[in-house]
Structure formats: C-alpha cells, structure tokens
Design a protein around this motif. Structure first.
Motif, PDB file in Angstrom:
ATOM      1  N   PRO A   3       0.806  -1.223   0.000  1.00 29.61           N
ATOM      2  CA  PRO A   3       0.000   0.000   0.000  1.00 29.61           C
ATOM      3  C   PRO A   3       0.842   1.277   0.000  1.00 29.61           C
ATOM      4  CG  PRO A   3       0.105  -0.882   2.211  1.00 29.61           C
ATOM      5  CD  PRO A   3       0.825  -1.866   1.310  1.00 29.61           C
ATOM      6  N   LEU A   4       2.151   1.130   0.119  1.00 25.73           N
ATOM      7  CA  LEU A   4       3.019   2.301   0.185  1.00 25.73           C
ATOM      8  C   LEU A   4       3.585   2.619  -1.199  1.00 25.73           C
ATOM      9  CD1 LEU A   4       4.865   1.392   3.480  1.00 25.73           C
ATOM     10  CD2 LEU A   4       2.892   2.894   3.184  1.00 25.73           C
ATOM     11  N   PRO A   5       3.400   3.856  -1.662  1.00 23.51           N
ATOM     12  CA  PRO A   5       3.830   4.203  -3.014  1.00 23.51           C
ATOM     13  C   PRO A   5       5.333   4.460  -3.160  1.00 23.51           C
ATOM     14  CG  PRO A   5       2.848   6.108  -1.959  1.00 23.51           C
ATOM     15  CD  PRO A   5       2.706   4.947  -1.004  1.00 23.51           C
ATOM     16  N   PHE A   6       6.029   4.614  -2.046  1.00 22.73           N
ATOM     17  CA  PHE A   6       7.454   4.934  -2.078  1.00 22.73           C
ATOM     18  C   PHE A   6       8.208   4.027  -1.117  1.00 22.73           C
ATOM     19  CE2 PHE A   6       5.251   9.128  -2.588  1.00 22.73           C
ATOM     20  CZ  PHE A   6       5.479   9.269  -3.949  1.00 22.73           C
ATOM     21  N   SER A   7       9.536   4.002  -1.293  1.00 23.94           N
ATOM     22  CA  SER A   7      10.379   3.247  -0.367  1.00 23.94           C
ATOM     23  C   SER A   7      11.578   4.107   0.027  1.00 23.94           C
ATOM     24  CB  SER A   7      10.841   1.935  -1.009  1.00 23.94           C
ATOM     25  OG  SER A   7      11.526   2.184  -2.210  1.00 23.94           O
ATOM     26  N   ALA A   8      12.218   3.724   1.116  1.00 21.22           N
ATOM     27  CA  ALA A   8      13.374   4.475   1.616  1.00 21.22           C
ATOM     28  C   ALA A   8      14.442   4.586   0.531  1.00 21.22           C
ATOM     29  CB  ALA A   8      13.949   3.795   2.852  1.00 21.22           C
ATOM     30  N   GLY A   9      15.011   5.785   0.420  1.00 21.24           N
ATOM     31  CA  GLY A   9      16.061   6.045  -0.544  1.00 21.24           C
ATOM     32  C   GLY A   9      15.565   6.589  -1.872  1.00 21.24           C
ATOM     33  N   GLN A  10      14.269   6.505  -2.107  1.00 21.85           N
ATOM     34  CA  GLN A  10      13.708   6.977  -3.371  1.00 21.85           C
ATOM     35  C   GLN A  10      13.644   8.504  -3.402  1.00 21.85           C
ATOM     36  OE1 GLN A  10       9.834   5.266  -3.954  1.00 21.85           O
ATOM     37  NE2 GLN A  10      10.283   4.887  -6.095  1.00 21.85           N
ATOM     38  N   LYS A  11      13.882   9.081  -4.574  1.00 21.89           N
ATOM     39  CA  LYS A  11      13.780  10.531  -4.770  1.00 21.89           C
ATOM     40  C   LYS A  11      12.357  10.871  -5.197  1.00 21.89           C
ATOM     41  CE  LYS A  11      18.132  11.852  -4.282  1.00 21.89           C
ATOM     42  NZ  LYS A  11      18.581  12.821  -3.329  1.00 21.89           N
ATOM     43  N   VAL A  12      11.814  11.939  -4.601  1.00 21.15           N
ATOM     44  CA  VAL A  12      10.469  12.405  -4.936  1.00 21.15           C
ATOM     45  C   VAL A  12      10.478  13.912  -5.127  1.00 21.15           C
ATOM     46  CG1 VAL A  12       9.250  10.532  -3.747  1.00 21.15           C
ATOM     47  CG2 VAL A  12       9.839  12.602  -2.480  1.00 21.15           C
ATOM     48  N   VAL A  13       9.476  14.402  -5.853  1.00 23.84           N
ATOM     49  CA  VAL A  13       9.297  15.834  -6.028  1.00 23.84           C
ATOM     50  C   VAL A  13       7.973  16.214  -5.382  1.00 23.84           C
ATOM     51  CG1 VAL A  13       8.252  15.545  -8.335  1.00 23.84           C
ATOM     52  CG2 VAL A  13       9.255  17.739  -7.690  1.00 23.84           C
ATOM     53  N   CYS A  14       7.953  17.339  -4.687  1.00 28.52           N
ATOM     54  CA  CYS A  14       6.726  17.813  -4.052  1.00 28.52           C
ATOM     55  C   CYS A  14       5.839  18.439  -5.130  1.00 28.52           C
ATOM     56  CB  CYS A  14       7.051  18.836  -2.963  1.00 28.52           C
ATOM     57  SG  CYS A  14       5.585  19.476  -2.128  1.00 28.52           S
ATOM     58  N   VAL A  15       4.603  17.961  -5.243  1.00 27.57           N
ATOM     59  CA  VAL A  15       3.676  18.466  -6.252  1.00 27.57           C
ATOM     60  C   VAL A  15       2.531  19.273  -5.643  1.00 27.57           C
ATOM     61  CG1 VAL A  15       4.218  16.669  -7.934  1.00 27.57           C
ATOM     62  CG2 VAL A  15       2.383  16.297  -6.286  1.00 27.57           C
ATOM     63  N   PHE A  16       2.421  19.285  -4.313  1.00 25.91           N
ATOM     64  CA  PHE A  16       1.384  20.067  -3.644  1.00 25.91           C
ATOM     65  C   PHE A  16       1.906  20.492  -2.285  1.00 25.91           C
ATOM     66  CE2 PHE A  16      -2.491  20.778  -1.198  1.00 25.91           C
ATOM     67  CZ  PHE A  16      -3.177  21.611  -2.057  1.00 25.91           C
ATOM     68  N   ALA A  17       2.210  21.771  -2.140  1.00 26.37           N
ATOM     69  CA  ALA A  17       2.867  22.262  -0.922  1.00 26.37           C
ATOM     70  C   ALA A  17       1.997  23.219  -0.116  1.00 26.37           C
ATOM     71  CB  ALA A  17       4.187  22.918  -1.278  1.00 26.37           C
ATOM     72  N   ASP A  18       0.684  23.089  -0.219  1.00 27.24           N
ATOM     73  CA  ASP A  18      -0.219  23.922   0.573  1.00 27.24           C
ATOM     74  C   ASP A  18      -0.529  23.154   1.863  1.00 27.24           C
ATOM     75  OD1 ASP A  18      -1.953  25.862   1.433  1.00 27.24           O
ATOM     76  OD2 ASP A  18      -3.605  25.208   0.162  1.00 27.24           O
ATOM     77  N   PHE A  19       0.164  23.507   2.955  1.00 29.68           N
ATOM     78  CA  PHE A  19       0.052  22.759   4.205  1.00 29.68           C
ATOM     79  C   PHE A  19      -0.810  23.499   5.212  1.00 29.68           C
ATOM     80  CE2 PHE A  19       3.980  21.306   2.312  1.00 29.68           C
ATOM     81  CZ  PHE A  19       3.902  19.935   2.492  1.00 29.68           C
ATOM     82  N   PRO A  20      -1.585  22.762   6.037  1.00 27.15           N
ATOM     83  CA  PRO A  20      -2.341  23.416   7.101  1.00 27.15           C
ATOM     84  C   PRO A  20      -1.390  24.004   8.148  1.00 27.15           C
ATOM     85  CG  PRO A  20      -2.542  21.027   7.270  1.00 27.15           C
ATOM     86  CD  PRO A  20      -1.768  21.317   6.022  1.00 27.15           C
ATOM     87  N   ASP A  21      -1.833  25.029   8.837  1.00 28.56           N
ATOM     88  CA  ASP A  21      -1.004  25.702   9.840  1.00 28.56           C
ATOM     89  C   ASP A  21      -0.467  24.755  10.907  1.00 28.56           C
ATOM     90  OD1 ASP A  21      -1.275  28.138   8.567  1.00 28.56           O
ATOM     91  OD2 ASP A  21      -2.958  28.780   9.822  1.00 28.56           O
ATOM     92  N   ALA A  22      -1.241  23.745  11.273  1.00 28.51           N
ATOM     93  CA  ALA A  22      -0.830  22.827  12.337  1.00 28.51           C
ATOM     94  C   ALA A  22       0.475  22.108  12.024  1.00 28.51           C
ATOM     95  CB  ALA A  22      -1.933  21.807  12.602  1.00 28.51           C
ATOM     96  N   VAL A  23       0.811  21.937  10.750  1.00 29.98           N
ATOM     97  CA  VAL A  23       2.027  21.222  10.358  1.00 29.98           C
ATOM     98  C   VAL A  23       3.276  21.990  10.777  1.00 29.98           C
ATOM     99  CG1 VAL A  23       3.328  20.348   8.372  1.00 29.98           C
ATOM    100  CG2 VAL A  23       0.860  20.073   8.467  1.00 29.98           C
ATOM    101  N   HIS A  24       3.189  23.300  10.818  1.00 29.57           N
ATOM    102  CA  HIS A  24       4.356  24.132  11.138  1.00 29.57           C
ATOM    103  C   HIS A  24       4.936  23.827  12.523  1.00 29.57           C
ATOM    104  CE1 HIS A  24       4.048  26.667   7.557  1.00 29.57           C
ATOM    105  NE2 HIS A  24       2.745  26.475   7.682  1.00 29.57           N
ATOM    106  N   GLY A  25       4.153  23.318  13.435  1.00 32.15           N
ATOM    107  CA  GLY A  25       4.642  22.979  14.766  1.00 32.15           C
ATOM    108  C   GLY A  25       5.428  21.681  14.825  1.00 32.15           C
ATOM    109  N   HIS A  26       5.449  20.940  13.717  1.00 31.27           N
ATOM    110  CA  HIS A  26       6.111  19.642  13.700  1.00 31.27           C
ATOM    111  C   HIS A  26       7.432  19.627  12.935  1.00 31.27           C
ATOM    112  CE1 HIS A  26       2.631  17.576  15.459  1.00 31.27           C
ATOM    113  NE2 HIS A  26       1.931  18.455  14.768  1.00 31.27           N
ATOM    114  N   PHE A  27       7.690  20.689  12.157  1.00 30.31           N
ATOM    115  CA  PHE A  27       8.884  20.750  11.320  1.00 30.31           C
ATOM    116  C   PHE A  27       9.477  22.143  11.339  1.00 30.31           C
ATOM    117  CE2 PHE A  27       6.188  17.432   9.653  1.00 30.31           C
ATOM    118  CZ  PHE A  27       7.072  16.396   9.397  1.00 30.31           C
ATOM    119  N   ASP A  28      10.809  22.240  11.198  1.00 22.60           N
ATOM    120  CA  ASP A  28      11.466  23.548  11.055  1.00 22.60           C
ATOM    121  C   ASP A  28      11.149  24.165   9.699  1.00 22.60           C
ATOM    122  OD1 ASP A  28      12.744  23.668  13.518  1.00 22.60           O
ATOM    123  OD2 ASP A  28      14.511  22.610  12.798  1.00 22.60           O
ATOM    124  N   ARG A  29      11.134  23.307   8.675  1.00 28.25           N
ATOM    125  CA  ARG A  29      10.847  23.735   7.304  1.00 28.25           C
ATOM    126  C   ARG A  29       9.899  22.733   6.669  1.00 28.25           C
ATOM    127  NH1 ARG A  29      15.102  23.347   3.730  1.00 28.25           N
ATOM    128  NH2 ARG A  29      15.981  21.686   4.972  1.00 28.25           N
TER     129      ARG A  29
END
Length: 82
Positions: A3-29
């Motif tokens: 069920p997982l579309p990716f695996s460790a070590g794989q390169k991905v590109v962000c295609v949707f970067a509109d994040f809810p405000d609550a996410v900011h408390g979990h990451f520096d960037r």
C-alpha cells in the motif's frame, strides 16, 4: 500488494505544498512545490485532518522536530523519473 507508493532512498518531487497551519509545529521547514527530496521512511498513519489511515513519508532533508513522530502525506509527492 504494497500500500506504500514509495520506499526508503527513493527521490520524490513535491507536487502540492499547501500545508495546514498545524504542520508548522512539527517541522522547522516544509517541502516546497517542485523541491526534490529523499524518502527516509514510508509508513501508514492517520492523516492530520481526516484521521484516515493513509500512506505517509518522512524526508531525509526535512526531519520532524520529534524524531519518528510526524510525516507528510504521500499524495503530496511524485516519483522523480530518472
């Protein structure tokens, strides 16, 4: 079927970067649209808003503030084609 579309070590590109405000408390960037990142871990967890269990990822370049405690919804990313 995995069920997982990716695996460790794989390169991905962000295609949707509109994040809810609550996410900011979990990451520096946060991921930037068009930014390329490396998967450190793919896992299933509850989505922040809906609480549905969905595929999620952690990124080497943007670790959570509390290790192992947060990730990004996998649908926000696409594989980088070689």
């Amino acid at each position: 079927m995995n069920p997982l579309p990716f695996s460790a070590g794989q390169k991905v590109v962000c295609v949707f970067a509109d994040f809810p405000d609550a996410v900011h408390g979990h990451f520096d960037r946060l991921p930037e649209e068009g930014g390329i990142y490396t998967i450190s871990e793919a896992f299933l967890c509850p989505e922040h808003i809906t609480k549905r269990i969905i595929p999620s990822v952690r990124l080497i370049e943007l670790p959570p503030l509390r290790p192992g405690k947060s990730g990004f919804s996998a649908w926000r990313f696409s594989r980088v084609e070689a």
